[in-house]
Design an enzyme around this catalytic site. Structure first.
Site, PDB file in Angstrom:
ATOM      1  N   ASP A 137     -13.171  15.240  -3.997  1.00 57.56           N
ATOM      2  CA  ASP A 137     -13.277  16.490  -4.623  1.00 57.56           C
ATOM      3  C   ASP A 137     -14.327  16.612  -5.639  1.00 57.56           C
ATOM      4  O   ASP A 137     -15.147  15.554  -5.733  1.00 57.56           O
ATOM      5  CB  ASP A 137     -12.035  16.959  -5.441  1.00 57.56           C
ATOM      6  CG  ASP A 137     -11.616  18.219  -5.350  1.00 57.56           C
ATOM      7  OD1 ASP A 137     -12.447  19.129  -5.693  1.00 57.56           O
ATOM      8  OD2 ASP A 137     -10.384  18.568  -5.041  1.00 57.56           O
ATOM      9  N   LYS A 160       0.799  -1.246   0.124  1.00 55.57           N
ATOM     10  CA  LYS A 160      -0.032  -0.061   0.023  1.00 55.57           C
ATOM     11  C   LYS A 160       0.706   1.304   0.157  1.00 55.57           C
ATOM     12  O   LYS A 160       1.733   1.408   0.800  1.00 55.57           O
ATOM     13  CB  LYS A 160      -1.015   0.088   1.180  1.00 55.57           C
ATOM     14  CG  LYS A 160      -1.819   1.175   1.153  1.00 55.57           C
ATOM     15  CD  LYS A 160      -2.834   1.265   2.114  1.00 55.57           C
ATOM     16  CE  LYS A 160      -2.332   1.577   3.928  1.00 55.57           C
ATOM     17  NZ  LYS A 160      -2.280   3.138   4.028  1.00 55.57           N
ATOM     18  N   ARG A 173       2.260  -1.471  10.940  1.00 63.15           N
ATOM     19  CA  ARG A 173       3.345  -1.632  11.940  1.00 63.15           C
ATOM     20  C   ARG A 173       3.557  -2.999  12.636  1.00 63.15           C
ATOM     21  O   ARG A 173       4.811  -3.307  12.831  1.00 63.15           O
ATOM     22  CB  ARG A 173       3.224  -0.604  13.148  1.00 63.15           C
ATOM     23  CG  ARG A 173       3.540   0.867  12.612  1.00 63.15           C
ATOM     24  CD  ARG A 173       3.083   2.039  13.528  1.00 63.15           C
ATOM     25  NE  ARG A 173       1.627   2.149  13.167  1.00 63.15           N
ATOM     26  CZ  ARG A 173       0.758   3.457  13.572  1.00 63.15           C
ATOM     27  NH1 ARG A 173       1.557   4.415  14.304  1.00 63.15           N
ATOM     28  NH2 ARG A 173      -0.093   3.320  13.203  1.00 63.15           N
ATOM     29  N   LYS A 188      -7.242   8.244  -1.187  1.00 62.46           N
ATOM     30  CA  LYS A 188      -8.844   8.470  -0.809  1.00 62.46           C
ATOM     31  C   LYS A 188      -9.325  10.082  -1.131  1.00 62.46           C
ATOM     32  O   LYS A 188      -9.392  11.000  -0.785  1.00 62.46           O
ATOM     33  CB  LYS A 188      -8.716   8.941   0.930  1.00 62.46           C
ATOM     34  CG  LYS A 188      -8.174   7.668   1.600  1.00 62.46           C
ATOM     35  CD  LYS A 188      -8.235   7.740   3.182  1.00 62.46           C
ATOM     36  CE  LYS A 188      -7.926   6.634   3.884  1.00 62.46           C
ATOM     37  NZ  LYS A 188      -6.602   6.199   3.797  1.00 62.46           N
ATOM     38  N   ASP A 200      -3.436   4.400  -2.012  1.00 59.74           N
ATOM     39  CA  ASP A 200      -4.524   4.749  -1.041  1.00 59.74           C
ATOM     40  C   ASP A 200      -4.554   6.213  -1.047  1.00 59.74           C
ATOM     41  O   ASP A 200      -4.017   6.951  -0.035  1.00 59.74           O
ATOM     42  CB  ASP A 200      -4.201   3.968   0.178  1.00 59.74           C
ATOM     43  CG  ASP A 200      -5.483   4.486   1.338  1.00 59.74           C
ATOM     44  OD1 ASP A 200      -6.344   4.524   1.025  1.00 59.74           O
ATOM     45  OD2 ASP A 200      -5.136   4.165   2.385  1.00 59.74           O
ATOM     46  N   THR A 236     -10.860   3.726   9.982  1.00 56.89           N
ATOM     47  CA  THR A 236     -10.772   3.036  11.266  1.00 56.89           C
ATOM     48  C   THR A 236     -10.209   3.570  12.288  1.00 56.89           C
ATOM     49  O   THR A 236     -10.207   3.207  13.483  1.00 56.89           O
ATOM     50  CB  THR A 236      -9.756   1.927  10.816  1.00 56.89           C
ATOM     51  OG1 THR A 236      -8.430   2.034  10.140  1.00 56.89           O
ATOM     52  CG2 THR A 236     -10.444   0.658   9.876  1.00 56.89           C
TER      53      THR A 236
END
Length: 255
Positions: free
Chosen positions: A69, A37, A224, A66, A64, A121
């Site tokens: 607009d 990603k 992580r 997002k 990713d 999330t």
């Protein structure tokens, strides 16, 4: 019952410099990881060339960004993303049907698949309530997070998107799968995947691999716990997640 495809593990490169990300990709590709990603931070640093580099290395890329607009601007950004060779790209469902439809139209003739972002999330508690109230919810009558996720996912499905990004908890009761998707097998990408002992960090809505698989996730995003593991090496951590996914697939495909 139709046999399910095995879910894919996606490694989030979010907090890496371009040099660190290249080293991490080389390390984890050798360990059997296929998907990576590229989020807003890394993309802002490295740009489309880094996505093309990953594709040249044989990786699959979840871009990713997002996007959110006016429809024409998002449609243009999607066309630009197509040129990078990315496999998945995110747009915010809250941009509305016109934006989602324009974005989806821009993918025609390409291999790029759009994912509608429902509720982040990391989004919960007072922040979630404040935004809902800003959009018209009455104080002390804020709709449940799951209800908002379903409503936003419905916009994605009706606009022809092939999938969404959502938390494991939003996915678990099957309502998202039962929406009127225009694709044969919608994609359900779940961020915030942890093992039970891992720290939640800035995620408010997390889930384990087993929970995500049981809920029907098709792609599991891990950051992580693999890129900065507490004890194991990064390769060992990635291989553990891959084994758990494979074991879970064997169980669910025979249940």
């Amino acid at each position: 019952m139709q046999k399910r495809d095995m879910a894919q593990l996606i490694i989030a490169l979010d907090q890496s410099s371009q040099e660190q990300a290249r080293a991490l990709v080389d390390e984890l590709t050798a360990a059997g990881v296929r998907w990576f990603k590229v989020g807003l931070e890394l993309y802002t640093q490295s740009g489309p060339a880094f996505v093309r580099h990953l594709k040249d290395q044989g990786a699959s890329v979840f871009l990713d960004l997002k996007l959110y607009d006016i429809p024409n601007t998002v449609a243009g950004a999607v066309k630009a993303a197509v040129q990078t060779g990315a496999d998945l790209l995110t747009v915010h469902c809250s941009g509305g049907p016109a934006m989602l439809e324009a974005a989806q139209k821009s993918t025609l003739g390409s291999n790029l698949k759009l994912l509608g972002v429902t509720v982040l999330t990391s989004f919960g508690g007072q922040d979630y309530e404040s935004v809902c109230e800003a959009w018209g919810a009455r104080p002390n009558a804020v709709p449940p997070r799951n209800a908002v996720a379903i409503s936003l996912a419905r916009l994605a499905a009706e606009s022809g998107l092939p999938g969404i990004v959502c938390s494991v908890s939003d996915l678990h009761d099957g309502q998202l799968q039962r929406l009127s998707w225009k694709v044969h097998r919608p994609l359900f990408v779940t961020p915030g995947i942890r093992e039970s002992a891992d720290a939640a960090n800035d995620q408010k809505s997390i889930g384990t691999v087993d929970q995500a698989l049981a809920a029907g996730a098709t792609h599991l995003v891990v950051g992580r716990p693999i890129t900065a593991p507490a004890s194991d090496s990064r390769v060992e951590a990635a291989q553990k997640f891959l084994r758990t996914i494979k074991e879970g697939y064997v169980v669910t495909s025979h249940s």
